[in-house]
Enzyme design. Structure first.
Site, PDB file in Angstrom:
ATOM      1  CD  GLU A  38       6.640  26.459 -24.703  1.00 51.13           C
ATOM      2  OE1 GLU A  38       6.369  25.821 -25.726  1.00 51.13           O
ATOM      3  OE2 GLU A  38       6.817  25.944 -23.597  1.00 51.13           O
ATOM      4  NE  ARG A 264       8.799  24.246 -39.119  1.00 55.11           N
ATOM      5  CZ  ARG A 264       8.291  24.524 -37.911  1.00 55.11           C
ATOM      6  NH1 ARG A 264       7.018  24.442 -37.680  1.00 55.11           N
ATOM      7  NH2 ARG A 264       9.086  24.850 -36.919  1.00 55.11           N
ATOM      8  CE  LYS A 274      10.816  27.609 -29.543  1.00 56.24           C
ATOM      9  NZ  LYS A 274       9.975  28.462 -28.687  1.00 56.24           N
TER      10      LYS A 274
HETATM   11  P1  ATP Z   1       8.288  24.581 -30.027  1.00 55.93           P
HETATM   12  O1  ATP Z   1       6.788  24.706 -30.096  1.00 55.93           O
HETATM   13  O2  ATP Z   1       8.827  23.253 -30.374  1.00 55.93           O
HETATM   14  O3  ATP Z   1       8.870  25.125 -28.775  1.00 55.93           O
HETATM   15  P2  ATP Z   1       8.260  26.533 -32.121  1.00 55.93           P
HETATM   16  O4  ATP Z   1       9.350  26.815 -33.069  1.00 55.93           O
HETATM   17  O5  ATP Z   1       6.926  26.163 -32.625  1.00 55.93           O
HETATM   18  O6  ATP Z   1       8.869  25.467 -31.165  1.00 55.93           O
HETATM   19  P3  ATP Z   1       7.040  28.749 -30.768  1.00 55.93           P
HETATM   20  O7  ATP Z   1       7.651  29.598 -29.751  1.00 55.93           O
HETATM   21  O8  ATP Z   1       5.806  28.019 -30.431  1.00 55.93           O
HETATM   22  O9  ATP Z   1       8.167  27.747 -31.164  1.00 55.93           O
HETATM   23  O10 ATP Z   1       6.828  29.573 -32.097  1.00 55.93           O
HETATM   24  C1  ATP Z   1       6.226  30.835 -32.122  1.00 55.93           C
HETATM   25  C2  ATP Z   1       5.617  31.094 -33.467  1.00 55.93           C
HETATM   26  O11 ATP Z   1       6.589  31.014 -34.497  1.00 55.93           O
HETATM   27  C3  ATP Z   1       4.545  30.053 -33.784  1.00 55.93           C
HETATM   28  O12 ATP Z   1       3.400  30.745 -34.252  1.00 55.93           O
HETATM   29  C4  ATP Z   1       5.157  29.215 -34.848  1.00 55.93           C
HETATM   30  O13 ATP Z   1       4.182  28.748 -35.745  1.00 55.93           O
HETATM   31  C5  ATP Z   1       6.138  30.173 -35.528  1.00 55.93           C
HETATM   32  N1  ATP Z   1       7.264  29.431 -36.103  1.00 55.93           N
HETATM   33  C6  ATP Z   1       8.075  28.570 -35.473  1.00 55.93           C
HETATM   34  N2  ATP Z   1       8.980  28.033 -36.329  1.00 55.93           N
HETATM   35  C7  ATP Z   1       8.732  28.575 -37.549  1.00 55.93           C
HETATM   36  C8  ATP Z   1       9.321  28.438 -38.839  1.00 55.93           C
HETATM   37  N3  ATP Z   1      10.342  27.616 -39.055  1.00 55.93           N
HETATM   38  N4  ATP Z   1       8.801  29.158 -39.853  1.00 55.93           N
HETATM   39  C9  ATP Z   1       7.779  29.999 -39.631  1.00 55.93           C
HETATM   40  N5  ATP Z   1       7.183  30.183 -38.452  1.00 55.93           N
HETATM   41  C10 ATP Z   1       7.641  29.493 -37.403  1.00 55.93           C
END
Ligand code: ATP
Ligand code: MG
Length: 561
Positions: A38, A264, A274
């Site tokens: 996102e 994760r 974020k």
């Molecule tokens: P938010 O949804 O709170 O904005 P997010 O870290 O989930 O934060 P996204 O942009 O939705 O952000 O993440 C993109 C991809 O990265 C998703 O598929 C998510 O599962 C993966 N991702 C995010 N954080 C991690 C992490 N710490 N380890 C592994 N994969 C991650």
């Protein structure tokens, strides 16, 4: 062939699933993954794990990995973030070819599918506000209560949804909800909201829409539209999988990607939300998203971490189903391993003290040819001047050294790397009693640091020829937080755990003159001091700035002890 193609494959449970699918012919011979960030912030090292996993699978199975901007919440998304995401994925060495998508490209289709759900009696317009909806939702122990609007007719729902779409409904007044099961043990299945009113201009669709789909609805349909075979996400989405499947099953879509969850990446001494990273940037606790102390990809790139080291790290931590915390030391070790092979060695004195070689003729100098890499001749040599006035590291001299100190002391001898033996004859102090200069003699017979007569000198120190020293600013970084789990406590603000000493700036660093030619964003080992990187933003020819990427050993353990 891109850089990232050169890796060894370690199997994991996701690869086993894909192997089985290929054997059974479930998706033909296709493997299509996606990375769906996102654009509401910069990517961090946790995202790198997901990127390496998804693009790594596509690479190894000769499939493709799509890059999809999951831009369904225009209030929080920005073009700057999209651009940084593109730059970061490229920098990591991956290529989505022509498979770049935006969830917003599917708004029409998502809307049509919503109409279909309404017509099937599987979605309804609800007028409960957020607070009432929360009360109706129930809890893990109690079932939810059905909305009083749940049993509207299809016609009524179509008419109200049309009003929502046409901008006739205020934000928060109506939502479109899937009609599933308020008694489901899984709260995600209790008539989840799939559309909400948001009167916000979208980066890409402008003012065309004032209703926006929710992630849990938009995601399975976006995956399906792109023909994704394996939709890989982090464990917190496990409980959302039934909803993912419900959307596709109910709509009887032509294909049905399989959602697979993995654990994760969590790193000690780091925050990775974020929202928190944004707060650190906005409130200026750090110098932007690409501050070299940040766990963002742009931060570690600016700090000088090589992309190959990040990929190695992601391979090494592996992919599993169990939550775990990884020591930052492991990432730093991958960085050292990579830089050990790739970074030329040079000499730089971080905290200089002047040395005058009293028996070396004034006005004379000589040029020593020093190898750039002790084990790898292909790095070649560089000329290093030597003469009467030098700098050495302040900590390489002690007036009253403890036992086991092999560097310079009054009356003692030490080897200058690649140069000569020197002996300290006199210590010169200022009025405050601080040492300002060391007077030494050198042994002309010890050229190249070789013993002229079999006498042994235990210590070898680095140095720089003073008249031609290249003065630089060096930034030494330490962990941004001073506790292993900075955001684990509910009673304490994570910002209280910020390490006040995470940045130390030294303005009077003396480097060997060959570094005048150092290009922006290149890494060097300053012998005995660590790996350093020419800062890509602040470094100027007249004012060079080097970031310390990492020390030569894991000194943190020692400091903690
Ligand atoms: P938010 O949804 O709170 O904005 P997010 O870290 O989930 O934060 P996204 O942009 O939705 O952000 O993440 C993109 C991809 O990265 C998703 O598929 C998510 O599962 C993966 N991702 C995010 N954080 C991690 C992490 N710490 N380890 C592994 N994969 C991650
Ligand atoms: Mg997310």
């Amino acid at each position: 062939m891109s850089e990232a193609e050169n890796t060894t494959v370690v199997s994991n449970f996701i690869r086993q699933i894909i192997n089985e699918d290929l054997e059974s012919g479930k998706n033909g011979d296709r493997v299509v993954t996606r990375f769906p960030p996102e654009p509401n912030g910069y990517l961090h090292i946790g995202h790198a794990k997901s990127i390496c996993l998804n693009f790594g699978l596509a690479r190894d199975y000769k499939g493709v990995c799509h890059l999809r901007m999951d831009d369904t919440n225009p209030a929080k998304e920005e073009v700057e973030y999209m651009e940084s995401i593109i730059e970061d994925v490229k920098w990591l060495g991956f290529d989505w070819k022509d498979k770049m998508f935006y969830a917003s490209d599917y708004y029409d289709k998502l809307y049509e599918y919503a109409l279909e759900l309404i017509k099937m009696g599987k979605a309804f317009v609800c007028e409960l506000d957020a607070e009432e909806m929360r009360k109706h939702r129930g809890s893990l122990k109690e079932p939810g209560k059905e909305s009083p609007y749940r049993n509207r007719t299809v016609e009524e729902n179509l008419a109200l949804f049309e009003k929502m779409r046409a901008g006739e409904v205020d934000e928060g007044k109506m939502t479109l909800r899937a009609k599933i099961d308020m008694a489901s043990p899984n709260v995600n299945m209790r008539d989840p909201v799939i559309y909400r009113v948001k009167k916000v201009t979208h980066e890409r669709t402008g003012d065309k829409w004032c209703i926006y789909p929710m992630y849990d609805y938009a995601h399975p349909i976006s995956d399906m539209m792109e023909g994704i075979t394996h939709s890989i996400c982090t464990l917190e989405f496990e409980d959302h999988r039934p909803l993912y499947d419900w959307c596709l099953d109910t709509l009887k879509t032509p294909c049905h990607p399989q959602q697979i969850e993995f654990a994760r990446l969590n790193l000690y001494y780091t925050v990775m939300s974020k929202r928190k990273l944004l707060e650190l940037v906005e409130k200026k606790y750090v110098d932007g998203w690409n501050d070299p102390r940040m766990p963002t990809i742009s931060g570690i790139r600016r700090r000088g971490y090589p992309a190959a080291a990040v990929r190695n790290f992601c391979d090494r931590i592996g992919v599993g189903k169990k939550e775990s915390w990884i020591d930052v030391g492991m990432l730093e070790e991958c960085v050292r391993e990579e830089l050990n092979m790739t970074a030329p060695r040079v000499m730089g004195v971080i905290d200089p003290i002047k040395v005058v070689i009293t028996n070396y003729s004034e006005g004379e100098k000589e040029i020593l040819n020093c190898p750039y890499h002790p084990q790898d001749e292909s790095f070649g040599d560089r000329p290093v001047p030597f003469g009467r006035e030098l700098y050495i590291e302040r900590e390489d001299f002690m007036e009253e050294p403890p036992k086991g100190y092999f560097r310079l002391r009054p009356g003692g001898e030490v080897r200058l790397r690649y140069a000569y033996y020197i002996k300290c004859e006199e210590v010169i102090k200022n009025d405050q009693g601080e040492i300002v200069e060391l007077r030494c003699t050198y042994d002309p017979e010890s050229k190249g640091g070789k013993s002229p007569d079999g006498r042994k000198v235990k210590g070898t120190i680095h140095w720089v020829y003073a008249p031609e020293a290249y003065q630089a600013e060096v930034r030494l970084y330490d962990r941004l937080f001073n506790v292993p789990l900075p955001d684990s406590s509910k009673d304490q603000d994570y910002k209280e755990n910020l390490n006040p000493n995470s940045l130390k700036t030294l303005k009077n660093v003396m480097l060997e003159p060959s570094l005048r030619d150092a290009k922006a964003a290149t890494a060097f080992q300053f012998e005995r001091q660590g790996y350093f990187f020419v800062d890509s933003i602040d470094s100027k020819e007249k004012h060079p700035v080097f970031n310390r990427i990492v020390t030569l050993r894991d000194t943190w353990q020692k400091v903690q002890a």
